[in-house]
Design a protein around this motif. Structure first.
Motif, mmCIF file in Angstrom:
data_model
loop_
_atom_site.group_PDB
_atom_site.id
_atom_site.type_symbol
_atom_site.label_atom_id
_atom_site.label_comp_id
_atom_site.label_asym_id
_atom_site.label_seq_id
_atom_site.Cartn_x
_atom_site.Cartn_y
_atom_site.Cartn_z
ATOM 1 N N ALA A 33 105.193 57.309 22.012
ATOM 2 C CA ALA A 33 103.831 57.470 21.509
ATOM 3 C C ALA A 33 103.376 56.243 20.732
ATOM 4 O O ALA A 33 102.171 56.039 20.544
ATOM 5 C CB ALA A 33 103.745 58.715 20.633
ATOM 6 N N ARG A 34 104.325 55.430 20.274
ATOM 7 C CA ARG A 34 103.971 54.225 19.516
ATOM 8 C C ARG A 34 103.979 52.974 20.376
ATOM 9 O O ARG A 34 103.643 51.892 19.894
ATOM 10 C CB ARG A 34 104.946 54.044 18.351
ATOM 11 C CG ARG A 34 104.866 55.171 17.325
ATOM 12 C CD ARG A 34 105.717 54.850 16.112
ATOM 13 N NE ARG A 34 105.591 55.885 15.089
ATOM 14 C CZ ARG A 34 106.147 55.827 13.890
ATOM 15 N NH1 ARG A 34 106.876 54.756 13.559
ATOM 16 N NH2 ARG A 34 105.987 56.813 13.032
ATOM 17 N N MET A 35 104.359 53.108 21.618
ATOM 18 C CA MET A 35 104.324 51.962 22.521
ATOM 19 C C MET A 35 102.883 51.580 22.842
ATOM 20 O O MET A 35 102.018 52.444 22.978
ATOM 21 C CB MET A 35 105.065 52.272 23.820
ATOM 22 C CG MET A 35 106.544 52.008 23.788
ATOM 23 S SD MET A 35 107.212 52.056 25.471
ATOM 24 C CE MET A 35 108.883 51.514 25.150
ATOM 25 N N MET A 36 102.660 50.300 23.008
ATOM 26 C CA MET A 36 101.351 49.801 23.388
ATOM 27 C C MET A 36 101.414 49.235 24.809
ATOM 28 O O MET A 36 102.486 48.845 25.293
ATOM 29 C CB MET A 36 100.877 48.720 22.419
ATOM 30 C CG MET A 36 100.775 49.179 20.971
ATOM 31 S SD MET A 36 99.551 50.501 20.723
ATOM 32 C CE MET A 36 98.026 49.588 21.022
ATOM 33 N N ALA A 37 100.269 49.209 25.451
ATOM 34 C CA ALA A 37 100.160 48.646 26.797
ATOM 35 C C ALA A 37 99.080 47.569 26.785
ATOM 36 O O ALA A 37 97.978 47.797 26.272
ATOM 37 C CB ALA A 37 99.817 49.722 27.815
ATOM 38 N N VAL A 70 95.991 49.020 24.422
ATOM 39 C CA VAL A 70 95.798 50.416 24.022
ATOM 40 C C VAL A 70 97.160 51.095 23.981
ATOM 41 O O VAL A 70 98.145 50.579 24.526
ATOM 42 C CB VAL A 70 94.849 51.160 24.991
ATOM 43 C CG1 VAL A 70 93.497 50.469 25.081
ATOM 44 C CG2 VAL A 70 95.484 51.280 26.376
ATOM 45 N N PRO A 71 97.268 52.259 23.357
ATOM 46 C CA PRO A 71 98.535 52.989 23.402
ATOM 47 C C PRO A 71 98.978 53.246 24.842
ATOM 48 O O PRO A 71 98.163 53.541 25.715
ATOM 49 C CB PRO A 71 98.204 54.302 22.667
ATOM 50 C CG PRO A 71 97.089 53.936 21.736
ATOM 51 C CD PRO A 71 96.269 52.934 22.488
ATOM 52 N N LEU A 93 104.650 47.009 25.034
ATOM 53 C CA LEU A 93 105.069 46.378 23.781
ATOM 54 C C LEU A 93 105.583 47.444 22.830
ATOM 55 O O LEU A 93 105.005 48.533 22.732
ATOM 56 C CB LEU A 93 103.905 45.621 23.127
ATOM 57 C CG LEU A 93 103.203 44.545 23.979
ATOM 58 C CD1 LEU A 93 101.963 45.128 24.651
ATOM 59 C CD2 LEU A 93 102.823 43.356 23.121
ATOM 60 N N TRP A 94 106.668 47.125 22.138
ATOM 61 C CA TRP A 94 107.214 48.047 21.145
ATOM 62 C C TRP A 94 107.959 47.255 20.074
ATOM 63 O O TRP A 94 108.242 46.064 20.237
ATOM 64 C CB TRP A 94 108.140 49.061 21.810
ATOM 65 C CG TRP A 94 109.380 48.505 22.448
ATOM 66 C CD1 TRP A 94 110.611 48.337 21.877
ATOM 67 C CD2 TRP A 94 109.507 48.040 23.802
ATOM 68 N NE1 TRP A 94 111.498 47.804 22.775
ATOM 69 C CE2 TRP A 94 110.856 47.625 23.977
ATOM 70 C CE3 TRP A 94 108.632 47.950 24.889
ATOM 71 C CZ2 TRP A 94 111.324 47.101 25.170
ATOM 72 C CZ3 TRP A 94 109.113 47.433 26.079
ATOM 73 C CH2 TRP A 94 110.430 47.014 26.210
ATOM 74 N N HIS A 95 108.252 47.926 18.970
ATOM 75 C CA HIS A 95 108.969 47.294 17.872
ATOM 76 C C HIS A 95 110.460 47.502 18.038
ATOM 77 O O HIS A 95 110.949 48.629 18.169
ATOM 78 C CB HIS A 95 108.511 47.870 16.531
ATOM 79 C CG HIS A 95 107.118 47.463 16.154
ATOM 80 N ND1 HIS A 95 106.816 46.222 15.643
ATOM 81 C CD2 HIS A 95 105.935 48.130 16.239
ATOM 82 C CE1 HIS A 95 105.504 46.138 15.411
ATOM 83 N NE2 HIS A 95 104.953 47.288 15.770
ATOM 84 N N GLY A 96 111.191 46.394 18.004
ATOM 85 C CA GLY A 96 112.634 46.460 18.080
ATOM 86 C C GLY A 96 113.254 46.424 16.697
ATOM 87 O O GLY A 96 112.599 46.731 15.683
ATOM 88 N N ARG A 97 114.492 46.048 16.645
ATOM 89 C CA ARG A 97 115.187 45.983 15.366
ATOM 90 C C ARG A 97 114.536 44.944 14.450
ATOM 91 O O ARG A 97 114.154 43.871 14.894
ATOM 92 C CB ARG A 97 116.653 45.628 15.577
ATOM 93 C CG ARG A 97 117.451 46.724 16.278
ATOM 94 C CD ARG A 97 118.904 46.323 16.437
ATOM 95 N NE ARG A 97 119.677 47.369 17.096
ATOM 96 C CZ ARG A 97 120.969 47.276 17.368
ATOM 97 N NH1 ARG A 97 121.637 46.171 17.057
ATOM 98 N NH2 ARG A 97 121.598 48.285 17.960
#
Length: 266
Positions: free
Chosen positions: A28-32, A44-45, A117-121
């Motif tokens: 749900a927090r991933m972006m495209a 957008v999400p 796109l997402w947040h990694g470590r």
């Protein structure tokens, strides 16, 4: 028509599920990120993009550069599925585009139309644009990355786990896909030369009627008339699935074919 190596069905040519037992980010927090048909870049999400955007109509999010020393360069594939040119980046991608174009469950396809796109470590932003996207007849989507005969590298495997989770959350599928069997690829490549609707010549109904019972290809062609005029129609029928043959075997004139369905060619 045989089940193709790049199929929506589960087959050995496709990598097994990757996300089981692995930590994955919140889909749900991933972006495209994508470039719409008007050339406007948008972000957008992911779940919104997967559910509301026709990503198959978007422009490639990444360019396909010509690299010095590479034996194959980017190019264009004319898709019989959605009647347009599809840009591809390298040979393996072109092969998989061809296989998707031949699969009747695929209604549209594109190369790298979206980047996730997402947040990694440590909060670092990780991005990945899958090589391929296909829209399936049921309305869902398929994302895939091409890998070589020896499989995927560690970085791609790590990212694939997150991509599979994101695709599943959206009701889509994600796969790592390797080269199809050589005989199947060669057969489909030959038939692809007859994929354009003009090859049907308005004679598909005759082909279906002739092959209602299994016949060697050459026998059916002789019954239908002048071989020079008939062979392109038969090859087009094999491409579209109007005629069915075992594509895992070498295609030749004495292969037995049978009418599989009477639907119109794509």
């Amino acid at each position: 028509m045989t089940s193709l190596p790049f199929s929506v069905q589960e087959q050995s040519a496709l990598a097994p599920p990757l996300s089981a037992g692995r930590h994955s980010v919140d889909s749900a927090r991933m972006m495209a990120r994508f470039v719409d048909p008007l050339g406007v870049e948008r972000e957008v999400p992911w779940l919104e993009a997967a559910g509301e955007q026709a990503l198959e109509e978007c422009l490639p999010i990444q360019q396909f550069p010509v690299l010095k020393g590479r034996r194959t360069a980017p190019g264009w594939w004319w898709s019989a599925t959605d009647r347009r040119l599809v840009p591809y980046g390298f040979k393996a991608m072109r092969t998989q585009v061809m296989m998707l174009d031949h699969d009747p469950r695929v209604v549209a396809l594109a190369c790298r139309p979206v980047e996730l796109l997402w947040h990694g470590r440590g909060g670092k932003i990780i991005s990945h644009a899958p090589h391929l996207m296909a829209r399936l007849a049921d309305g869902s989507g398929l994302l895939a990355d091409c890998v070589g005969p020896f499989g995927a590298g560690r970085r791609l495997v790590r990212r694939a786990a997150h991509l599979e989770a994101a695709a599943t959350a959206a009701g889509w599928r994600y796969r790592l896909v390797g080269p199809p069997p050589r005989v199947v690829a060669a057969n489909v490549r030959w038939l692809a030369g007859y994929r354009h609707p003009r090859c049907a010549g308005g004679r598909l109904a005759e082909v279906v009627a002739c092959f209602r019972v299994p016949l060697p290809l050459v026998a059916g062609v002789r019954l239908l008339g002048d071989p020079i005029a008939v062979w392109p129609v038969v090859f087009h029928a094999l491409w579209t699935g109007v005629l069915s043959v075992p594509l895992e075997r070498v295609l030749h004139e004495r292969v037995v074919a049978v009418a599989a369905r009477a639907g119109a060619a794509r």
